[in-house]
Design a protein around this motif. Sequence first.
Motif, mmCIF file in Angstrom:
data_model
loop_
_atom_site.group_PDB
_atom_site.id
_atom_site.type_symbol
_atom_site.label_atom_id
_atom_site.label_comp_id
_atom_site.label_asym_id
_atom_site.label_seq_id
_atom_site.Cartn_x
_atom_site.Cartn_y
_atom_site.Cartn_z
ATOM 1 N N TRP A 182 0.840 -1.200 0.000
ATOM 2 C CA TRP A 182 0.000 0.000 0.000
ATOM 3 C C TRP A 182 0.877 1.253 0.000
ATOM 4 C CZ3 TRP A 182 -5.184 0.361 -0.550
ATOM 5 C CH2 TRP A 182 -5.955 -0.781 -0.329
ATOM 6 N N VAL A 183 0.384 2.297 -0.655
ATOM 7 C CA VAL A 183 1.077 3.590 -0.677
ATOM 8 C C VAL A 183 0.104 4.664 -0.196
ATOM 9 C CG1 VAL A 183 2.085 5.371 -2.147
ATOM 10 C CG2 VAL A 183 2.715 2.981 -2.484
ATOM 11 N N LEU A 184 0.524 5.393 0.817
ATOM 12 C CA LEU A 184 -0.207 6.569 1.282
ATOM 13 C C LEU A 184 0.200 7.749 0.420
ATOM 14 C CD1 LEU A 184 -1.782 8.421 3.259
ATOM 15 C CD2 LEU A 184 0.244 8.375 4.744
ATOM 16 N N LEU A 185 -0.739 8.267 -0.345
ATOM 17 C CA LEU A 185 -0.473 9.404 -1.228
ATOM 18 C C LEU A 185 -0.843 10.697 -0.509
ATOM 19 C CD1 LEU A 185 0.258 10.408 -4.133
ATOM 20 C CD2 LEU A 185 -2.209 10.340 -4.595
ATOM 21 N N LEU A 186 0.078 11.663 -0.512
ATOM 22 C CA LEU A 186 -0.157 12.953 0.126
ATOM 23 C C LEU A 186 0.292 14.072 -0.803
ATOM 24 C CD1 LEU A 186 1.235 12.166 3.692
ATOM 25 C CD2 LEU A 186 -1.177 12.377 3.066
ATOM 26 N N ALA A 187 -0.538 15.092 -0.949
ATOM 27 C CA ALA A 187 -0.106 16.306 -1.627
ATOM 28 C C ALA A 187 0.807 17.094 -0.692
ATOM 29 C CB ALA A 187 -1.320 17.150 -2.022
ATOM 30 N N PHE A 236 -5.037 6.085 0.213
ATOM 31 C CA PHE A 236 -4.187 4.901 0.188
ATOM 32 C C PHE A 236 -4.461 4.107 -1.087
ATOM 33 C CE2 PHE A 236 -5.104 6.141 4.486
ATOM 34 C CZ PHE A 236 -3.906 6.006 5.168
ATOM 35 N N TYR A 237 -3.380 3.680 -1.753
ATOM 36 C CA TYR A 237 -3.502 3.006 -3.039
ATOM 37 C C TYR A 237 -2.723 1.695 -2.994
ATOM 38 C CZ TYR A 237 -5.354 7.510 -4.362
ATOM 39 O OH TYR A 237 -6.127 8.648 -4.405
ATOM 40 N N ARG A 238 -3.415 0.616 -3.356
ATOM 41 C CA ARG A 238 -2.767 -0.688 -3.387
ATOM 42 C C ARG A 238 -1.867 -0.766 -4.621
ATOM 43 N NH1 ARG A 238 -4.734 -5.531 -0.674
ATOM 44 N NH2 ARG A 238 -6.842 -4.651 -0.507
ATOM 45 N N GLN A 241 -13.717 3.192 -10.678
ATOM 46 C CA GLN A 241 -13.450 2.040 -11.535
ATOM 47 C C GLN A 241 -12.642 0.950 -10.823
ATOM 48 O OE1 GLN A 241 -11.650 3.226 -15.254
ATOM 49 N NE2 GLN A 241 -13.040 4.965 -15.525
ATOM 50 N N ILE A 242 -12.037 1.262 -9.686
ATOM 51 C CA ILE A 242 -11.096 0.308 -9.082
ATOM 52 C C ILE A 242 -11.557 -0.189 -7.711
ATOM 53 C CG2 ILE A 242 -9.120 1.195 -10.385
ATOM 54 C CD1 ILE A 242 -8.259 2.646 -7.779
ATOM 55 N N GLY A 243 -12.846 -0.119 -7.458
ATOM 56 C CA GLY A 243 -13.353 -0.644 -6.196
ATOM 57 C C GLY A 243 -12.864 0.115 -4.987
ATOM 58 N N GLU A 252 -10.185 -6.987 -3.632
ATOM 59 C CA GLU A 252 -10.693 -6.279 -4.809
ATOM 60 C C GLU A 252 -10.746 -4.767 -4.616
ATOM 61 O OE1 GLU A 252 -14.314 -8.066 -2.615
ATOM 62 O OE2 GLU A 252 -12.266 -8.664 -3.149
ATOM 63 N N SER A 253 -10.557 -4.309 -3.379
ATOM 64 C CA SER A 253 -10.515 -2.874 -3.125
ATOM 65 C C SER A 253 -9.089 -2.385 -3.324
ATOM 66 C CB SER A 253 -10.988 -2.559 -1.705
ATOM 67 O OG SER A 253 -10.971 -1.163 -1.483
ATOM 68 N N LEU A 254 -8.899 -1.559 -4.342
ATOM 69 C CA LEU A 254 -7.551 -1.119 -4.705
ATOM 70 C C LEU A 254 -7.190 0.252 -4.149
ATOM 71 C CD1 LEU A 254 -7.301 -2.320 -8.427
ATOM 72 C CD2 LEU A 254 -6.848 -3.569 -6.299
ATOM 73 N N ALA A 255 -8.122 0.872 -3.427
ATOM 74 C CA ALA A 255 -7.827 2.184 -2.846
ATOM 75 C C ALA A 255 -8.732 2.419 -1.650
ATOM 76 C CB ALA A 255 -8.014 3.298 -3.880
ATOM 77 N N LEU A 256 -8.251 3.245 -0.733
ATOM 78 C CA LEU A 256 -8.992 3.674 0.455
ATOM 79 C C LEU A 256 -8.852 5.186 0.507
ATOM 80 C CD1 LEU A 256 -10.464 2.829 3.163
ATOM 81 C CD2 LEU A 256 -8.181 2.857 4.215
ATOM 82 N N VAL A 257 -9.954 5.904 0.216
ATOM 83 C CA VAL A 257 -9.857 7.344 -0.049
ATOM 84 C C VAL A 257 -11.017 8.078 0.626
ATOM 85 C CG1 VAL A 257 -9.830 9.113 -1.875
ATOM 86 C CG2 VAL A 257 -8.714 6.908 -2.260
#
Length: 208
Positions: free
Chosen positions: A104-109, A151-153, A177-179, A133-138
């Motif tokens: 997982w990658v935590l994406l931050l601006a 968060f992006y898988r 589109q990515i669950g 099947e969940s590819l992101a947590l946003v």
Amino acid sequence: MSESIPTYPQLAALVLAGGQSSRMGEDKAQILWKGKPLLQRVCEVACHCAPHVYYITPWPDRYESMLSPEQISGRTVQALAETEHQRGPLGAVWEGLSQIEAEWVLLLACDLPLLDPAIVQQWADQLPHLPLESLALVPQQGTLWHPMCGFYRRSALEPLRQFLEEGGRSFQRWLPQIGTTPLEVGPAEFRMLRNFNTPGDLHTSSPE
């Protein structure tokens, strides 16, 4: 900010520092907030939430001095070169995911100075329990996603590549589109997610 140890080893953090800052009129990453550049402040939060922290930018040498271990509580923040700047933030995410091995990658601006590491850590605690099947947590408010603190898988890499090749540039179109699993946004989260785009934003959110 008190010291903490990231609790989920399969998480890395990626801070975006490649924006044009056209509305701000100067490089947002270098703007001081409470005496620290915005990029440094966001990287400090990232270090509290992930064992490995990266920032991606077309100008890696520009920020080297502000992100030394001496500046970030002894932690190393690694630079990744953004080579296809014209593809925008989604392109930077694709390049980052391509180079980071974590699940997982935590994406931050880089322009989120009000980030609360406790809230981000609470969100990160959900990652081990998400279905494959969940590819992101946003974070999501209504139909609006807040993709710059999510968060992006790593397995989202291939669908993101396809989306970009088809000309896609919008997180708002890609995330459904990515669950993507939504995170609830209450008042504290809403304040935390405020980003700074103009000089007026800096003046209306004076440091506490």
